[in-house]
Design an enzyme around this catalytic site. Structure first.
Site, PDB file in Angstrom:
ATOM      1  N   GLU A 229       0.843  -1.203   0.000  1.00  0.00           N
ATOM      2  CA  GLU A 229       0.000   0.000   0.000  1.00  0.00           C
ATOM      3  C   GLU A 229       0.880   1.255   0.000  1.00  0.00           C
ATOM      4  O   GLU A 229       0.492   2.293  -0.512  1.00  0.00           O
ATOM      5  CB  GLU A 229      -0.947  -0.003   1.213  1.00  0.00           C
ATOM      6  CG  GLU A 229      -2.189   0.838   1.020  1.00  0.00           C
ATOM      7  CD  GLU A 229      -3.262   0.568   2.064  1.00  0.00           C
ATOM      8  OE1 GLU A 229      -4.274  -0.068   1.729  1.00  0.00           O
ATOM      9  OE2 GLU A 229      -3.108   1.012   3.213  1.00  0.00           O
TER      10      GLU A 229
ATOM     11  N   HIS B 188       7.520 -27.316   1.688  1.00  0.00           N
ATOM     12  CA  HIS B 188       6.704 -28.407   1.135  1.00  0.00           C
ATOM     13  C   HIS B 188       5.547 -27.843   0.322  1.00  0.00           C
ATOM     14  O   HIS B 188       4.551 -28.518   0.099  1.00  0.00           O
ATOM     15  CB  HIS B 188       6.204 -29.299   2.270  1.00  0.00           C
ATOM     16  CG  HIS B 188       7.349 -29.858   3.050  1.00  0.00           C
ATOM     17  ND1 HIS B 188       7.987 -31.026   2.719  1.00  0.00           N
ATOM     18  CD2 HIS B 188       8.032 -29.357   4.118  1.00  0.00           C
ATOM     19  CE1 HIS B 188       8.991 -31.238   3.564  1.00  0.00           C
ATOM     20  NE2 HIS B 188       9.035 -30.239   4.414  1.00  0.00           N
TER      21      HIS B 188
ATOM     22  N   LYS C 284     -13.071   1.665  -3.572  1.00  0.00           N
ATOM     23  CA  LYS C 284     -14.159   1.977  -2.634  1.00  0.00           C
ATOM     24  C   LYS C 284     -15.293   2.686  -3.363  1.00  0.00           C
ATOM     25  O   LYS C 284     -16.469   2.403  -3.150  1.00  0.00           O
ATOM     26  CB  LYS C 284     -13.636   2.875  -1.506  1.00  0.00           C
ATOM     27  CG  LYS C 284     -12.769   2.159  -0.494  1.00  0.00           C
ATOM     28  CD  LYS C 284     -12.388   3.113   0.617  1.00  0.00           C
ATOM     29  CE  LYS C 284     -11.366   2.507   1.564  1.00  0.00           C
ATOM     30  NZ  LYS C 284     -10.793   3.474   2.497  1.00  0.00           N
TER      31      LYS C 284
HETATM   32  O1  LIG Z   1      -8.872   2.512   9.666  1.00  0.00           O
HETATM   33  P1  LIG Z   1      -9.807   2.739   8.534  1.00  0.00           P
HETATM   34  O2  LIG Z   1     -10.019   4.189   8.257  1.00  0.00           O
HETATM   35  O3  LIG Z   1     -11.093   2.018   8.740  1.00  0.00           O
HETATM   36  O4  LIG Z   1      -9.134   2.166   7.220  1.00  0.00           O
HETATM   37  C1  LIG Z   1      -8.804   0.822   7.090  1.00  0.00           C
HETATM   38  C2  LIG Z   1      -7.832   0.631   5.974  1.00  0.00           C
HETATM   39  O5  LIG Z   1      -8.386   1.108   4.765  1.00  0.00           O
HETATM   40  C3  LIG Z   1      -7.368   1.757   4.011  1.00  0.00           C
HETATM   41  O6  LIG Z   1      -7.605   3.114   4.089  1.00  0.00           O
HETATM   42  C4  LIG Z   1      -7.408   1.388   2.596  1.00  0.00           C
HETATM   43  O7  LIG Z   1      -7.398   0.006   2.436  1.00  0.00           O
HETATM   44  C5  LIG Z   1      -6.074   1.391   4.722  1.00  0.00           C
HETATM   45  O8  LIG Z   1      -5.072   2.274   4.438  1.00  0.00           O
HETATM   46  C6  LIG Z   1      -6.531   1.364   6.114  1.00  0.00           C
HETATM   47  O9  LIG Z   1      -5.619   0.733   6.952  1.00  0.00           O
END
Ligand SMILES: O=P(O)(O)OC[C@H]1O[C@](O)(CO)[C@@H](O)[C@@H]1O
Length: 620
Positions: free
Chosen positions: A399, A428, A533
């Site tokens: 990330e 394995h 998202k």
């Molecule tokens: O803590 P939050 O805001 O729920 O985000 C969870 C995760 O989602 C992200 O923003 C994106 O996957 C991560 O960087 C983060 O750790």
């Protein structure tokens, strides 16, 4: 562009998402390159160059690639190799930690070539620790280093915040463990379980640390809900059984608006309601002040709230309340974790390459992947308790480093892929391919010297213990890979302790930071995740339209089953017919839509309606 609203947390306001049609989003997605760019293709200037603080912009003079790094070939002569080992071996006495990069083939010339980049990266890291805005997109400082050395925080306010939060965590954990704070309706009269709800950086660190450090009989046992998979959530709740009454639920979300976490909370709250329990007396929130989650917890009067600071990123939050509270509740010495991390940070401030463990990793990564992610990082801890380290590092590394643009706005498609489980188990499974198959990786062995607590060992054959086998498998695999020109790093710790785990986390956090500056990218944002998202929000919005259309047809007398084309047309979304098909197939599999004619295997044959007509929804 319109906007849609996603309702979050039972009694809370709503989260606005940018609205793009699924077609638009698909177009965006298919414009991503399907293969990694070659170094020569990586410097196309784009008009989207962003402004980057001068102290954070590193040299950008093109990647040092296979062509110009003049690999003289890996050293194979045993004596020369031993000399290389001794010359490059890093040791940190206070941490009982060693790093061996002798099996990475960089030459002295390459190290020299990299000198200027390192100087700049070291300066940039120093600026970052002093509070530079290291995340230009979000205008944020990046201060996870201050968590373990509050004296380094850029102002007294932050210093106090860190210290007070740590005190609060220790006191709260102690009150829970000693049953000063009790669950209201548990026959045991004390909390026995922790259920952590969170995802990504809000779960991976606590999961890794629990697996690595929780004692065999912790004061509270820990479980995780880290997905919006209903069956997975049901499983956790079923496993808790009557102990739900003595479960402390920690909901962690930095943003306070992550849908998976919200759903996990709502599911858990439903289970509490059904068991006749008052969730607010057992709920704890870890989130930024005034987030949706924070407001929900405050309004509903949850047991406790702990802050997440805006200057701590999710993937570097293990030493904040996110990681420390769950760890403390399991009886793990969190101050020792912080000490380990602080000692590691101190070592990583050295501007002498050979004395800086994180820089040694970054140098090795750069060499092994040509500075363009051309090889994957395989993490092989030879210790069961470190099983989740690779999973934790996957987020931290991928990330942070997986970025489309560099700090100057050039399209670079950077990143390093990370995977692994544990040795010798993986021997394995996939080590066959590592040794002889496609040469697209470098390995990192994590070695733990202490096999068992003192006094517990025994010889299962004369002169040989079980741990000797583990040791020998590690050494054997390292040698066999190297003999076939597969490079590796070995990180050795004496024991898996809170101190060494804190140090390992800090080591990789800093290595990622330095490497990002070496390749001139912003390690502290994640714009790519946002696209996914948003696209998910679009699918949900389309599903609501599909439902409305089906409901209307299902309320007719007689009921009017619809073809996919008819549904798409009535949704004004003919281009999204495939997604509509998938939505309907999913609803049918869950008994929420009925297939009147045809079957899902031949989409054109389908005629669908809803089992029930909901008259209220018609006029909603
Ligand atoms: O803590 P939050 O805001 O729920 O985000 C969870 C995760 O989602 C992200 O923003 C994106 O996957 C991560 O960087 C983060 O750790």
């Amino acid at each position: 562009m319109a906007s849609i609203s996603l309702k979050l947390y039972s009694s809370s306001p709503t989260l606005k998402l940018q609205h793009h049609s699924p077609t638009f989003l698909r177009k965006q997605l298919i414009s991503f390159p399907t293969r990694p760019k070659l170094a020569a293709e990586r410097t196309l200037p784009l008009s989207v160059a962003r402004e980057v603080p001068a102290e954070l912009s590193t040299v950008n003079d093109g990647a040092i690639t296979n062509e110009n790094k003049k690999n003289p070939g890996l050293v194979k002569d045993p004596i020369a190799l031993w000399q290389r080992y001794v010359e490059w071996l890093y040791q940190n006495k206070e941490l009982g930690l060693y790093i061996d990069v002798s099996r990475i083939g960089f030459s002295d010339e390459f190290v020299q070539q990299m000198e200027k980049r390192f100087e700049k990266a070291f300066r940039a890291m120093e600026g970052l620790e002093k509070g530079a805005i290291a995340n230009p997109d979000e205008g944020r400082m990046v201060g996870h280093y201050w968590l373990r050395d509050p004296n380094r925080a850029p102002n007294p306010f932050l210093k106090n915040q860190i210290q007070n939060t740590l005190e609060d965590i220790c006191n709260f954990a102690n009150d829970i463990i000693t049953a000063k704070i009790k669950p209201p309706s548990s026959p045991e009269g004390r909390f026995t379980q922790v259920l952590c709800v969170g995802i990504g950086g809000s779960a991976l660190g606590p999961q890794f640390v629990a697996e690595a450090l929780a004692p065999d009989n912790p004061p509270l046992k820990i479980r995780f809900v880290d997905n919006t998979d209903p069956a997975g959530i049901d499983h956790q709740i079923a496993q808790l059984g009557p102990e739900l009454a003595s479960t402390l639920v920690i909901v962690t979300s930095k943003s306070g608006g992550t849908p998976e976490t919200r759903n996990g909370l709502l599911e858990v709250q439903k289970a509490f309601r059904e068991a006749g329990l008052d969730f607010s007396k057992q709920g704890v929130a870890i989130t930024q002040e005034n987030s949706l989650l924070d407001n929900t917890a405050r309004i509903e009067g949850w047991l406790a709230r702990f802050p997440m600071f805006d200057w701590v990123g999710g993937r570097t939050s293990e030493m904040s309340a996110v990681g420390l509270l769950p760890a403390a509740l399991q009886g793990i010495d969190i101050r020792e974790m912080l000490t380990g991390a602080a000692l590691m940070d101190e070592a990583n401030r050295s501007t002498v390459l050979k004395s800086n463990p994180a820089a040694l990793l970054a140098l090795s990564w750069y060499w092994a992947t040509d500075g363009v992610g051309s090889k994957d990082m395989v993490i092989l801890p030879y210790k069961d308790s470190l099983l989740l380290f690779s999973r934790y590092l996957q987020q931290l590394v991928m990330e942070s480093l997986g970025k489309e643009f560099d700090l100057d706005g050039n399209r670079v498609n950077q990143g390093i892929s990370v995977y692994g489980n544990k040795g010798s188990t993986d021997q394995h499974a996939y080590i066959q391919q590592l040794r002889e198959g496609v040469h697209n990786f470098f390995a990192t062995f994590i070695e733990v010297l202490r096999d068992r607590p003192p006094g517990h060992d025994w010889e299962l054959e004369p002169g040989v213990t079980c741990g000797d086998y583990l040791f020998e498998f590690l050494q054997g695999t390292r040698s066999a890979l190297y003999a076939n020109n597969r490079e590796s790093i070995t990180v050795t710790v004496e024991e898996v302790t809170p101190r060494s785990v804190g140090a390992l986390i800090a080591l990789y956090e800093r290595a990622v930071g330095i490497y990002a500056f070496l390749v001139n990218i912003n390690a502290y944002h994640q714009p790519g995740v946002e696209a996914g998202k948003k696209a998910a929000g679009e699918v949900l919005a389309l599903q609501k339209r599909v439902l409305a259309v089906l409901n209307e047809a299902s309320c007719k007398q007689p009921v009017e089953p619809l073809t996919l084309e008819e549904v798409a047309e009535r949704c004004h979304a003919s281009e999204d017919i495939e997604m509509i098909y998938k939505i309907i197939a999913h609803m049918a599999a869950n008994d929420r839509a009925l297939i009147a004619e045809g079957s899902c295997g031949s989409p054109r044959s389908i005629k669908v309606f809803l089992g029930e007509c909901n008259v209220d929804d018609l006029y909603a």
